[in-house]
Design a protein around this motif. Sequence first.
Motif, mmCIF file in Angstrom:
data_model
loop_
_atom_site.group_PDB
_atom_site.id
_atom_site.type_symbol
_atom_site.label_atom_id
_atom_site.label_comp_id
_atom_site.label_asym_id
_atom_site.label_seq_id
_atom_site.Cartn_x
_atom_site.Cartn_y
_atom_site.Cartn_z
ATOM 1 N N PHE A 1 0.873 -1.172 0.000
ATOM 2 C CA PHE A 1 0.000 0.000 0.000
ATOM 3 C C PHE A 1 0.909 1.220 0.000
ATOM 4 N N PHE A 2 0.605 2.144 -0.890
ATOM 5 C CA PHE A 2 1.469 3.299 -1.067
ATOM 6 C C PHE A 2 0.878 4.558 -0.442
ATOM 7 N N GLY A 3 1.774 5.427 -0.013
ATOM 8 C CA GLY A 3 1.372 6.757 0.398
ATOM 9 C C GLY A 3 1.120 7.640 -0.806
ATOM 10 N N GLN A 4 0.813 8.907 -0.531
ATOM 11 C CA GLN A 4 0.465 9.836 -1.600
ATOM 12 C C GLN A 4 1.689 10.453 -2.268
ATOM 13 N N GLY A 5 2.841 10.233 -1.705
ATOM 14 C CA GLY A 5 4.066 10.727 -2.324
ATOM 15 C C GLY A 5 4.514 12.072 -1.770
ATOM 16 N N THR A 6 5.813 12.310 -1.896
ATOM 17 C CA THR A 6 6.426 13.591 -1.548
ATOM 18 C C THR A 6 7.193 14.087 -2.764
ATOM 19 N N ARG A 7 6.836 15.270 -3.223
ATOM 20 C CA ARG A 7 7.554 15.852 -4.361
ATOM 21 C C ARG A 7 8.682 16.703 -3.824
ATOM 22 N N LEU A 8 9.918 16.288 -4.072
ATOM 23 C CA LEU A 8 11.104 16.987 -3.586
ATOM 24 C C LEU A 8 11.840 17.638 -4.746
ATOM 25 N N THR A 9 12.112 18.913 -4.593
ATOM 26 C CA THR A 9 12.883 19.649 -5.584
ATOM 27 C C THR A 9 14.146 20.179 -4.925
ATOM 28 N N VAL A 10 15.284 19.856 -5.500
ATOM 29 C CA VAL A 10 16.565 20.341 -4.983
ATOM 30 C C VAL A 10 17.103 21.369 -5.976
#
Lengths: 111, 112
Positions: free
Chosen positions: A101-110
């Motif tokens: 089961f997956f979470g909704q995600g984290t969008r990371l920008t560096v």
Amino acid sequence: DAGITQSPRHKVTETGTPVTLRCHQTENHRYMYWYRQDPGHGLRLIHYSYGVKDTDKGEVSDGYSVSRSKTEDFLLTLESATSSQTSVYFCAISGDRRSAFFGQGTRLTVV
Amino acid sequence: QQQVKQSPQSLIVQKGGISIINCAYENTAFDYFPWYQQFPGKGPALLIAIRPDVSEKKEGRFTISFNKSAKQFSLHIMDSQPGDSATYFCAASGGGNNDMRFGAGTRLTVKP
């Protein structure tokens, strides 16, 4: 829906800074996983955990570390963020090592 | 080393047509082969799965075909609908492994 929460959902950080992403579950599942999703590469496994304080490397673990001090929390740390770590990060949980089961995600920008 | 190879990368199908996505795996220790469906902005969600002791599993319009000797499996979507437009991932898990490995994904577009 499985009780899995990722935080933060979005983050912009500067190159060279440390970043920690958190995955929290309420399902008491033994197995937890961190993946990154990039166009053309699908979901690539970074690290996973098979119990409290039991973790192992995945296929793209360089530059990442993890910790699991409690069943419900799995932390992913980028010690010194680089632009190549710009991605969408997904946490997943599993009770049987088979279906996840997956979470909704984290969008990371560096930047 | 990519343990699960998926093709095609993208697929366009007319409404009512059949969508076919293929995967191949390397590690014969895996004993569970799921497919996940992902809509934009969401996490992947389990769609259907098969174990290697059966050659086919059907759930509604979705069918998995499994060829153990060739180490290949495929997803067939019958009567494809615009609402099926999503990214599909095959995966391999279980057996003596604690990890789960995914294919690179297939972006399916079903045209009305």
